[in-house]
Design an enzyme around this catalytic site. Structure first.
Site, PDB file in Angstrom:
ATOM      1  N   LYS A  97     -14.666  -2.669 -11.860  1.00  0.00           N
ATOM      2  CA  LYS A  97     -14.990  -3.837 -11.047  1.00  0.00           C
ATOM      3  C   LYS A  97     -15.578  -4.968 -11.879  1.00  0.00           C
ATOM      4  CE  LYS A  97     -13.526  -2.614  -7.021  1.00  0.00           C
ATOM      5  NZ  LYS A  97     -12.404  -3.362  -6.389  1.00  0.00           N
ATOM      6  N   TYR A 123     -15.855   3.249 -11.876  1.00  0.00           N
ATOM      7  CA  TYR A 123     -15.798   2.227 -10.825  1.00  0.00           C
ATOM      8  C   TYR A 123     -16.526   0.965 -11.265  1.00  0.00           C
ATOM      9  CZ  TYR A 123     -16.057   0.140  -6.161  1.00  0.00           C
ATOM     10  OH  TYR A 123     -15.949  -0.719  -5.082  1.00  0.00           O
ATOM     11  N   ASP A 152       3.164   1.027  -5.059  1.00  0.00           N
ATOM     12  CA  ASP A 152       2.176   1.543  -6.004  1.00  0.00           C
ATOM     13  C   ASP A 152       1.807   0.375  -6.909  1.00  0.00           C
ATOM     14  OD1 ASP A 152       0.771   2.663  -8.103  1.00  0.00           O
ATOM     15  OD2 ASP A 152       2.209   4.268  -8.488  1.00  0.00           O
ATOM     16  N   VAL A 153       0.562  -0.086  -6.827  1.00  0.00           N
ATOM     17  CA  VAL A 153       0.188  -1.291  -7.572  1.00  0.00           C
ATOM     18  C   VAL A 153       0.140  -1.078  -9.085  1.00  0.00           C
ATOM     19  CG1 VAL A 153      -1.052  -2.352  -5.650  1.00  0.00           C
ATOM     20  CG2 VAL A 153      -2.289  -0.868  -7.265  1.00  0.00           C
ATOM     21  N   ASP A 195       0.851  -1.188   0.000  1.00  0.00           N
ATOM     22  CA  ASP A 195       0.000   0.000   0.000  1.00  0.00           C
ATOM     23  C   ASP A 195       0.887   1.238   0.000  1.00  0.00           C
ATOM     24  OD1 ASP A 195      -1.928   2.102   0.896  1.00  0.00           O
ATOM     25  OD2 ASP A 195      -3.241   0.391   1.270  1.00  0.00           O
TER      26      ASP A 195
END
Length: 253
Positions: A168, A164, A49-50, A40
């Site tokens: 998802k 969003y 940082d993903v 995280d």
């Protein structure tokens, strides 16, 4: 009798583990015996940082060197438009900012993909592992815009943004793809779909949301733990490519 839900000795990585849901998941995995690394931007130990593949690789290499190869990956890192988002971000679809769309897709989709790519590859090489991608009812179903009528009644323009939901929804087929791709390598990949979680939202929103919710309330963050533990433990050893829906009955209407 063997405890099918035990995670003793397992090494877990939770992306977004410093957030509300992520922190609850981290605590739950640790209580079942796992050692958990939090990836995280809001933590110092594994600041990741993903959306940066090199950062994920570096942190995963460190986990493997210090603790052992990961057994569990929970992708909980995600962006959504906050209640105080700028007006253009919660305005009509026709004018939704491209930059906002890109930012959400980068974290929610690309970030999940890169984490699966890096950590999942190590799991496949070790011939075992479990991945859970956290999704939302707003990815499985369109948002019920009527829930936000209280804002429009105050003269505000507000629509639950499109990014969003799109992000998802993308996780469902990412999960299915990876589940079939790694099935013979001993890596299971599943989606967990959640409804709204109580986080001190405005009472007008909570009232409108829970009126639509069959169970009559929002989820507590701790209620996410049981489904996650099930999906990463031996209790779900024959479950892969699935979508476990824990939504208080929202999608049952």
């Amino acid at each position: 009798m063997t405890d099918l839900f035990s995670l003793d000795g397992r090494i877990a990585i939770v992306t977004g583990g410093a957030g509300q849901l992520g922190a609850a998941i981290v605590r739950g995995l640790e209580e079942r015996g796992a050692r958990v690394a939090v990836f995280d931007l809001a933590t110092d130990e594994f600041r990741v940082d993903v959306t940066d593949r090199a950062a994920i690789e570096q942190a995963t290499n460190r986990v493997a060197a210090e603790w052992g190869e990961p057994d569990i990956l929970v992708n909980a890192a995600a962006l959504d438009s906050p209640p105080d988002a700028p007006p253009e971000e919660v305005g009509p679809l026709e004018t939704y900012p491209e930059a906002s769309f890109d930012r959400v897709m980068d974290v929610n989709v690309k970030g999940t993909f890169l984490s699966c790519q890096v950590v999942g590859a190590r799991m496949a090489a070790a011939k075992r592992g479990a991945i859970v991608n956290i999704s939302s009812i707003y990815g499985m179903l369109s948002p019920v815009q009527d829930v936000y009528d209280f804002r429009r009644a105050r003269g505000e323009t507000f629509f639950k943004p499109v990014a969003y939901s799109v992000s998802k929804s993308a996780l469902y087929n990412l999960t299915r793809y990876l589940a079939t791709y790694w099935a013979r390598s001993g890596v299971r990949v599943n989606t967990l779909t959640l409804a709204g979680v109580w986080n001190e939202q405005p009472s007008d929103f909570v009232d409108a949301y829970t009126a639509r919710m069959p169970i009559g309330r929002m989820a507590d963050a701790a209620e996410v733990v049981g489904p996650v533990v099930f999906l990463v433990s031996d209790a779900s050893s024959y479950v892969t490519g699935a979508n476990l829906v824990a939504d208080g009955g929202w999608s049952a209407w």
